[in-house]
Write a protein that holds these residues in place. Sequence first.
Motif, mmCIF file in Angstrom:
data_model
loop_
_atom_site.group_PDB
_atom_site.id
_atom_site.type_symbol
_atom_site.label_atom_id
_atom_site.label_comp_id
_atom_site.label_asym_id
_atom_site.label_seq_id
_atom_site.Cartn_x
_atom_site.Cartn_y
_atom_site.Cartn_z
ATOM 1 N N ALA A 17 33.914 46.043 36.892
ATOM 2 C CA ALA A 17 33.614 46.868 35.719
ATOM 3 C C ALA A 17 34.669 47.947 35.535
ATOM 4 C CB ALA A 17 32.225 47.488 35.857
ATOM 5 N N ARG A 18 35.106 48.532 36.646
ATOM 6 C CA ARG A 18 36.136 49.565 36.572
ATOM 7 C C ARG A 18 37.476 48.958 36.125
ATOM 8 N NH1 ARG A 18 38.071 54.280 35.101
ATOM 9 N NH2 ARG A 18 39.500 55.241 36.606
ATOM 10 N N GLN A 19 37.803 47.775 36.610
ATOM 11 C CA GLN A 19 39.037 47.115 36.186
ATOM 12 C C GLN A 19 39.018 46.817 34.689
ATOM 13 O OE1 GLN A 19 38.694 44.003 39.154
ATOM 14 N NE2 GLN A 19 40.457 44.768 40.290
ATOM 15 N N ARG A 20 37.875 46.374 34.195
ATOM 16 C CA ARG A 20 37.776 46.135 32.748
ATOM 17 C C ARG A 20 37.927 47.440 31.976
ATOM 18 N NH1 ARG A 20 33.622 42.671 34.563
ATOM 19 N NH2 ARG A 20 32.009 44.183 34.001
ATOM 20 N N GLU A 21 37.340 48.511 32.498
ATOM 21 C CA GLU A 21 37.447 49.821 31.846
ATOM 22 C C GLU A 21 38.904 50.269 31.756
ATOM 23 O OE1 GLU A 21 35.986 54.450 32.691
ATOM 24 O OE2 GLU A 21 35.228 52.802 33.910
ATOM 25 N N LEU A 22 39.670 49.973 32.801
ATOM 26 C CA LEU A 22 41.074 50.377 32.846
ATOM 27 C C LEU A 22 41.992 49.402 32.106
ATOM 28 C CD1 LEU A 22 41.241 51.428 36.605
ATOM 29 C CD2 LEU A 22 41.367 52.981 34.635
ATOM 30 N N THR B 220 38.463 48.996 48.040
ATOM 31 C CA THR B 220 39.384 49.987 47.500
ATOM 32 C C THR B 220 40.147 49.343 46.350
ATOM 33 O OG1 THR B 220 39.645 51.105 49.630
ATOM 34 C CG2 THR B 220 41.357 51.482 47.979
ATOM 35 N N LEU B 221 40.156 50.024 45.211
ATOM 36 C CA LEU B 221 40.887 49.547 44.051
ATOM 37 C C LEU B 221 42.202 50.305 43.945
ATOM 38 C CD1 LEU B 221 41.216 48.015 41.354
ATOM 39 C CD2 LEU B 221 39.889 49.855 40.273
ATOM 40 N N PHE B 222 43.306 49.574 43.882
ATOM 41 C CA PHE B 222 44.627 50.180 43.712
ATOM 42 C C PHE B 222 45.040 50.035 42.250
ATOM 43 C CE2 PHE B 222 44.533 48.998 48.220
ATOM 44 C CZ PHE B 222 44.843 50.225 48.788
ATOM 45 N N VAL B 223 45.393 51.154 41.636
ATOM 46 C CA VAL B 223 45.743 51.191 40.220
ATOM 47 C C VAL B 223 47.199 51.627 40.108
ATOM 48 C CG1 VAL B 223 45.196 52.129 37.953
ATOM 49 C CG2 VAL B 223 43.367 51.797 39.634
ATOM 50 N N ARG B 224 48.039 50.737 39.623
ATOM 51 C CA ARG B 224 49.475 51.036 39.560
ATOM 52 C C ARG B 224 49.751 52.213 38.646
ATOM 53 N NH1 ARG B 224 54.342 49.204 40.773
ATOM 54 N NH2 ARG B 224 53.630 47.247 41.693
ATOM 55 N N GLU B 225 50.682 53.054 39.083
ATOM 56 C CA GLU B 225 51.168 54.165 38.270
ATOM 57 C C GLU B 225 52.622 53.869 37.926
ATOM 58 O OE1 GLU B 225 50.215 57.432 40.906
ATOM 59 O OE2 GLU B 225 48.329 57.764 39.839
ATOM 60 N N GLY B 226 52.885 53.574 36.661
ATOM 61 C CA GLY B 226 54.218 53.203 36.230
ATOM 62 C C GLY B 226 54.296 51.728 35.930
ATOM 63 N N ALA B 227 55.512 51.243 35.650
ATOM 64 C CA ALA B 227 55.720 49.849 35.258
ATOM 65 C C ALA B 227 55.639 48.934 36.463
ATOM 66 C CB ALA B 227 57.082 49.712 34.584
ATOM 67 N N ARG C 70 50.014 52.143 48.124
ATOM 68 C CA ARG C 70 49.901 53.589 47.944
ATOM 69 C C ARG C 70 51.228 54.238 47.585
ATOM 70 N NH1 ARG C 70 44.835 55.416 49.965
ATOM 71 N NH2 ARG C 70 43.715 53.726 51.032
ATOM 72 N N THR C 71 52.344 53.502 47.755
ATOM 73 C CA THR C 71 53.646 54.061 47.392
ATOM 74 C C THR C 71 53.871 54.057 45.892
ATOM 75 O OG1 THR C 71 54.775 51.922 47.630
ATOM 76 C CG2 THR C 71 54.619 53.314 49.598
ATOM 77 N N SER C 72 53.071 53.273 45.129
ATOM 78 C CA SER C 72 53.258 53.238 43.678
ATOM 79 C C SER C 72 51.936 53.076 42.933
ATOM 80 C CB SER C 72 54.212 52.098 43.289
ATOM 81 O OG SER C 72 53.782 50.867 43.816
ATOM 82 N N ALA C 73 50.827 53.414 43.596
ATOM 83 C CA ALA C 73 49.525 53.292 42.946
ATOM 84 C C ALA C 73 48.589 54.361 43.487
ATOM 85 C CB ALA C 73 48.924 51.904 43.195
ATOM 86 N N ARG C 74 47.549 54.633 42.741
ATOM 87 C CA ARG C 74 46.489 55.501 43.246
ATOM 88 C C ARG C 74 45.355 54.619 43.754
ATOM 89 N NH1 ARG C 74 45.391 55.777 37.625
ATOM 90 N NH2 ARG C 74 43.224 55.232 37.106
ATOM 91 N N ALA C 75 44.641 55.116 44.753
ATOM 92 C CA ALA C 75 43.544 54.362 45.352
ATOM 93 C C ALA C 75 42.222 54.950 44.899
ATOM 94 C CB ALA C 75 43.648 54.402 46.868
ATOM 95 N N GLU C 76 41.329 54.092 44.413
ATOM 96 C CA GLU C 76 39.994 54.509 44.015
ATOM 97 C C GLU C 76 38.988 53.914 45.000
ATOM 98 O OE1 GLU C 76 39.071 53.804 39.928
ATOM 99 O OE2 GLU C 76 40.854 54.880 39.180
ATOM 100 N N ASP C 77 38.101 54.770 45.519
ATOM 101 C CA ASP C 77 37.174 54.383 46.578
ATOM 102 C C ASP C 77 35.895 53.781 46.002
ATOM 103 O OD1 ASP C 77 35.696 54.148 48.888
ATOM 104 O OD2 ASP C 77 35.337 56.294 49.124
ATOM 105 N N PHE C 78 35.593 52.554 46.432
ATOM 106 C CA PHE C 78 34.341 51.901 46.063
ATOM 107 C C PHE C 78 33.587 51.476 47.323
ATOM 108 C CE2 PHE C 78 36.654 51.752 42.157
ATOM 109 C CZ PHE C 78 35.697 51.783 41.149
ATOM 110 N N GLY C 79 33.566 52.353 48.316
ATOM 111 C CA GLY C 79 32.865 52.056 49.559
ATOM 112 C C GLY C 79 33.562 50.961 50.339
ATOM 113 N N PRO C 80 32.987 49.750 50.401
ATOM 114 C CA PRO C 80 33.617 48.676 51.179
ATOM 115 C C PRO C 80 34.862 48.102 50.529
ATOM 116 C CG PRO C 80 31.682 47.851 50.051
ATOM 117 C CD PRO C 80 31.688 49.337 49.843
#
Length: 269
Positions: A66-71, A33-40, A21-31
């Motif tokens: 599916a969300r990871q492929r989308e991103l 959690t997907l962490f998506v890096r913001e920056g390099a 969470r210090t360098s990514a946003r968290a996306e909620d998928f119920g059970p």
Amino acid sequence: MTTTSDSELALLERYYDAVPRTSARAEDFGPLTLFVREGAGWPFYARPTLGHAGPVSVTDVDKVRARQRELGIPEAFEWVDEVSPGLRAAIESSGLTVHAHPLMVLAPDAPAPRPHPQVRVLDADDPLLHAALVVPHLAFAAPGTAVGAAGPAELAAEITARAGDGRAPQVAERIRVGATAVAAAVLDGLPLCSGMHNPVGPVTEIVGVGTVPAARRRGLGEAVTSALVTDARARGASTVFLSAGDDAVARIYGRLGFVRVGTALIAEG
């Protein structure tokens, strides 16, 4: 030998949730959690949602993939087998390959490591910071502990190729605020092994320790890990942990006082 403490694993779970969470946003998928890096930097992954005690279905996994492929990011998951024992079946049923790694915690009474003359902890303005961050790319492209062909010349080329990737300024800022420490073994002006730890409160994980293949079997990985342990303790960390690549690497960490507490699982598409 594995010595598992439920409270110890719960502490690591809280860390696993907090550190991305210090360098990514968290996306909620119920059970999950997907962490998506913001920056390099290295891309993150999905993992079990903190505190979720119910089952995770193949459908849950497929939604995250599916969300990871989308991103356009890797279809990757990380978790601790002893904490989420049913997740492996769902992950494998979704079609991903799972790799197991010894999860190890430094024993409180582990002796202080001896310093190595060629290893140092880098500050934010160290001119070798960018090069040290490139080392794992070369190291992990040829996994294992065997001596390989890639050496200083290949590292120099990789350093040049990644000169504008933006990773070093980001890590330099994390070093300044105490969120990351980087150590490197420097020989003839080049870092041939490096690694880092990322403290969150009293807990820190040693990650990314890798040696340029041609420089393996010289004890550099152990020396860099020792320097990171010393730095972590100096910062007040009471829990220092890591995931070993395999049992052979785990035995090396065992010499430093790390004890296996569980199994870290990583799944990739």
